[in-house]
Scaffold this motif. Structure first.
Motif, PDB file in Angstrom:
ATOM      1  N   LEU A  39       0.828  -1.204   0.000  1.00 52.38           N
ATOM      2  CA  LEU A  39       0.000   0.000   0.000  1.00 52.38           C
ATOM      3  C   LEU A  39       0.866   1.259   0.000  1.00 52.38           C
ATOM      4  O   LEU A  39       0.603   2.200  -0.741  1.00 52.38           O
ATOM      5  CB  LEU A  39      -0.931  -0.022   1.210  1.00 52.38           C
ATOM      6  CG  LEU A  39      -2.010   1.029   1.259  1.00 52.38           C
ATOM      7  CD1 LEU A  39      -2.899   0.963   0.025  1.00 52.38           C
ATOM      8  CD2 LEU A  39      -2.840   0.863   2.519  1.00 52.38           C
ATOM      9  N   GLN A  40       1.930   1.264   0.776  1.00 56.70           N
ATOM     10  CA  GLN A  40       2.814   2.431   0.825  1.00 56.70           C
ATOM     11  C   GLN A  40       3.514   2.677  -0.509  1.00 56.70           C
ATOM     12  O   GLN A  40       3.733   3.828  -0.884  1.00 56.70           O
ATOM     13  CB  GLN A  40       3.858   2.260   1.922  1.00 56.70           C
ATOM     14  CG  GLN A  40       3.278   2.387   3.305  1.00 56.70           C
ATOM     15  CD  GLN A  40       4.309   2.087   4.362  1.00 56.70           C
ATOM     16  OE1 GLN A  40       5.004   1.078   4.303  1.00 56.70           O
ATOM     17  NE2 GLN A  40       4.415   2.970   5.332  1.00 56.70           N
ATOM     18  N   ARG A  41       3.845   1.626  -1.221  1.00 55.68           N
ATOM     19  CA  ARG A  41       4.511   1.781  -2.516  1.00 55.68           C
ATOM     20  C   ARG A  41       3.610   2.427  -3.555  1.00 55.68           C
ATOM     21  O   ARG A  41       4.082   2.965  -4.548  1.00 55.68           O
ATOM     22  CB  ARG A  41       4.968   0.421  -3.040  1.00 55.68           C
ATOM     23  CG  ARG A  41       6.171  -0.112  -2.358  1.00 55.68           C
ATOM     24  CD  ARG A  41       6.586  -1.414  -2.969  1.00 55.68           C
ATOM     25  NE  ARG A  41       7.818  -1.877  -2.357  1.00 55.68           N
ATOM     26  CZ  ARG A  41       8.157  -3.134  -2.247  1.00 55.68           C
ATOM     27  NH1 ARG A  41       7.364  -4.080  -2.739  1.00 55.68           N
ATOM     28  NH2 ARG A  41       9.281  -3.479  -1.670  1.00 55.68           N
ATOM     29  N   LEU A  42       2.326   2.382  -3.334  1.00 53.55           N
ATOM     30  CA  LEU A  42       1.357   2.951  -4.271  1.00 53.55           C
ATOM     31  C   LEU A  42       1.330   4.479  -4.221  1.00 53.55           C
ATOM     32  O   LEU A  42       1.105   5.139  -5.227  1.00 53.55           O
ATOM     33  CB  LEU A  42      -0.030   2.386  -3.945  1.00 53.55           C
ATOM     34  CG  LEU A  42      -1.196   2.801  -4.805  1.00 53.55           C
ATOM     35  CD1 LEU A  42      -0.957   2.412  -6.258  1.00 53.55           C
ATOM     36  CD2 LEU A  42      -2.454   2.132  -4.287  1.00 53.55           C
ATOM     37  N   VAL A  43       1.586   5.079  -3.074  1.00 55.61           N
ATOM     38  CA  VAL A  43       1.461   6.531  -2.882  1.00 55.61           C
ATOM     39  C   VAL A  43       2.282   7.354  -3.877  1.00 55.61           C
ATOM     40  O   VAL A  43       1.767   8.314  -4.460  1.00 55.61           O
ATOM     41  CB  VAL A  43       1.776   6.920  -1.420  1.00 55.61           C
ATOM     42  CG1 VAL A  43       1.795   8.425  -1.236  1.00 55.61           C
ATOM     43  CG2 VAL A  43       0.750   6.285  -0.470  1.00 55.61           C
ATOM     44  N   PRO A  44       3.560   7.049  -4.145  1.00 53.93           N
ATOM     45  CA  PRO A  44       4.347   7.884  -5.071  1.00 53.93           C
ATOM     46  C   PRO A  44       3.775   7.999  -6.479  1.00 53.93           C
ATOM     47  O   PRO A  44       4.069   8.964  -7.190  1.00 53.93           O
ATOM     48  CB  PRO A  44       5.717   7.207  -5.089  1.00 53.93           C
ATOM     49  CG  PRO A  44       5.794   6.481  -3.795  1.00 53.93           C
ATOM     50  CD  PRO A  44       4.390   6.024  -3.520  1.00 53.93           C
ATOM     51  N   VAL A  45       2.945   7.057  -6.892  1.00 51.23           N
ATOM     52  CA  VAL A  45       2.327   7.125  -8.225  1.00 51.23           C
ATOM     53  C   VAL A  45       1.497   8.401  -8.347  1.00 51.23           C
ATOM     54  O   VAL A  45       1.443   9.024  -9.398  1.00 51.23           O
ATOM     55  CB  VAL A  45       1.461   5.875  -8.490  1.00 51.23           C
ATOM     56  CG1 VAL A  45       0.628   6.029  -9.754  1.00 51.23           C
ATOM     57  CG2 VAL A  45       2.339   4.645  -8.583  1.00 51.23           C
ATOM     58  N   PHE A  46       0.869   8.822  -7.271  1.00 51.58           N
ATOM     59  CA  PHE A  46       0.025  10.007  -7.294  1.00 51.58           C
ATOM     60  C   PHE A  46       0.823  11.307  -7.224  1.00 51.58           C
ATOM     61  O   PHE A  46       0.272  12.388  -7.266  1.00 51.58           O
ATOM     62  CB  PHE A  46      -0.989   9.929  -6.156  1.00 51.58           C
ATOM     63  CG  PHE A  46      -1.930   8.767  -6.319  1.00 51.58           C
ATOM     64  CD1 PHE A  46      -3.036   8.865  -7.140  1.00 51.58           C
ATOM     65  CD2 PHE A  46      -1.686   7.564  -5.688  1.00 51.58           C
ATOM     66  CE1 PHE A  46      -3.892   7.796  -7.312  1.00 51.58           C
ATOM     67  CE2 PHE A  46      -2.534   6.484  -5.848  1.00 51.58           C
ATOM     68  CZ  PHE A  46      -3.635   6.598  -6.663  1.00 51.58           C
ATOM     69  N   TYR A  47       2.143  11.178  -7.117  1.00 50.99           N
ATOM     70  CA  TYR A  47       3.021  12.341  -7.100  1.00 50.99           C
ATOM     71  C   TYR A  47       4.002  12.326  -8.279  1.00 50.99           C
ATOM     72  O   TYR A  47       5.017  13.000  -8.246  1.00 50.99           O
ATOM     73  CB  TYR A  47       3.777  12.424  -5.772  1.00 50.99           C
ATOM     74  CG  TYR A  47       2.857  12.765  -4.632  1.00 50.99           C
ATOM     75  CD1 TYR A  47       2.522  14.085  -4.364  1.00 50.99           C
ATOM     76  CD2 TYR A  47       2.295  11.767  -3.855  1.00 50.99           C
ATOM     77  CE1 TYR A  47       1.658  14.405  -3.336  1.00 50.99           C
ATOM     78  CE2 TYR A  47       1.437  12.073  -2.824  1.00 50.99           C
ATOM     79  CZ  TYR A  47       1.124  13.395  -2.571  1.00 50.99           C
ATOM     80  OH  TYR A  47       0.257  13.696  -1.550  1.00 50.99           O
ATOM     81  N   GLY A  48       3.710  11.506  -9.299  1.00 53.95           N
ATOM     82  CA  GLY A  48       4.491  11.547 -10.523  1.00 53.95           C
ATOM     83  C   GLY A  48       5.406  10.365 -10.793  1.00 53.95           C
ATOM     84  O   GLY A  48       6.015  10.302 -11.858  1.00 53.95           O
ATOM     85  N   GLU A  49       5.543   9.433  -9.855  1.00 51.63           N
ATOM     86  CA  GLU A  49       6.392   8.264 -10.106  1.00 51.63           C
ATOM     87  C   GLU A  49       5.765   7.382 -11.178  1.00 51.63           C
ATOM     88  O   GLU A  49       4.541   7.274 -11.257  1.00 51.63           O
ATOM     89  CB  GLU A  49       6.581   7.451  -8.824  1.00 51.63           C
ATOM     90  CG  GLU A  49       7.476   6.233  -8.980  1.00 51.63           C
ATOM     91  CD  GLU A  49       8.891   6.572  -9.406  1.00 51.63           C
ATOM     92  OE1 GLU A  49       9.161   6.505 -10.632  1.00 51.63           O
ATOM     93  OE2 GLU A  49       9.705   6.902  -8.544  1.00 51.63           O
ATOM     94  N   LEU A  50       6.582   6.782 -12.008  1.00 46.17           N
ATOM     95  CA  LEU A  50       6.077   5.869 -13.032  1.00 46.17           C
ATOM     96  C   LEU A  50       5.475   4.642 -12.358  1.00 46.17           C
ATOM     97  O   LEU A  50       6.114   4.039 -11.487  1.00 46.17           O
ATOM     98  CB  LEU A  50       7.207   5.450 -13.973  1.00 46.17           C
ATOM     99  CG  LEU A  50       7.797   6.572 -14.819  1.00 46.17           C
ATOM    100  CD1 LEU A  50       9.003   6.068 -15.591  1.00 46.17           C
ATOM    101  CD2 LEU A  50       6.747   7.127 -15.757  1.00 46.17           C
ATOM    102  N   PRO A  51       4.249   4.267 -12.712  1.00 45.78           N
ATOM    103  CA  PRO A  51       3.576   3.156 -12.045  1.00 45.78           C
ATOM    104  C   PRO A  51       4.382   1.858 -11.986  1.00 45.78           C
ATOM    105  O   PRO A  51       4.422   1.205 -10.945  1.00 45.78           O
ATOM    106  CB  PRO A  51       2.292   2.978 -12.850  1.00 45.78           C
ATOM    107  CG  PRO A  51       2.009   4.333 -13.381  1.00 45.78           C
ATOM    108  CD  PRO A  51       3.369   4.912 -13.685  1.00 45.78           C
ATOM    109  N   ASN A  52       5.033   1.480 -13.062  1.00 47.14           N
ATOM    110  CA  ASN A  52       5.758   0.204 -13.054  1.00 47.14           C
ATOM    111  C   ASN A  52       7.002   0.224 -12.166  1.00 47.14           C
ATOM    112  O   ASN A  52       7.559  -0.816 -11.858  1.00 47.14           O
ATOM    113  CB  ASN A  52       6.104  -0.231 -14.467  1.00 47.14           C
ATOM    114  CG  ASN A  52       4.882  -0.739 -15.195  1.00 47.14           C
ATOM    115  OD1 ASN A  52       3.979  -1.310 -14.592  1.00 47.14           O
ATOM    116  ND2 ASN A  52       4.826  -0.513 -16.486  1.00 47.14           N
TER     117      ASN A  52
END
Length: 89
Positions: A39-52
């Motif tokens: 769940l924690q690894r998911l958060v950066p996606v919403f701040y611009g990190e590439l999903p993969n």
């Protein structure tokens, strides 16, 4: 200031409905292998990190890992800056 308020994962990598409120201090607790790190690894996606890039070192892609079922959903609540919403185009 624009920021993420909440993430809701429905029938995703973790069973059922999982909600993470990130509008202040957040404490994530649970037993071993209950999905805290996932769940924690998911958060950066919403701040611009590439999903993969947030998927653990597996051969699965983001959607196959986090959204494995036809009825899997990621819902998020995001507050936009007031200046952006008031701007006319």
């Amino acid at each position: 200031m624009a920021h993420l308020l909440r993430i809701v994962m429905i029938h995703g990598h973790l069973e059922g409905v999982v909600e993470l409120s990130v509008d202040g201090h957040t404490n994530i607790c649970g037993t071993n292998a209950s999905g805290k790190t996932t769940l924690q690894r998911l958060v950066p996606v919403f701040y611009g990190e590439l999903p993969n890039k947030v998927v653990p070192k597996t051969r699965m892609k983001f959607d196959a890992f986090y959204l494995p079922h036809r009825n899997s959903y990621l819902v998020y609540e995001y507050r936009r800056e007031a200046a952006i919403s008031a701007r006319r185009c």
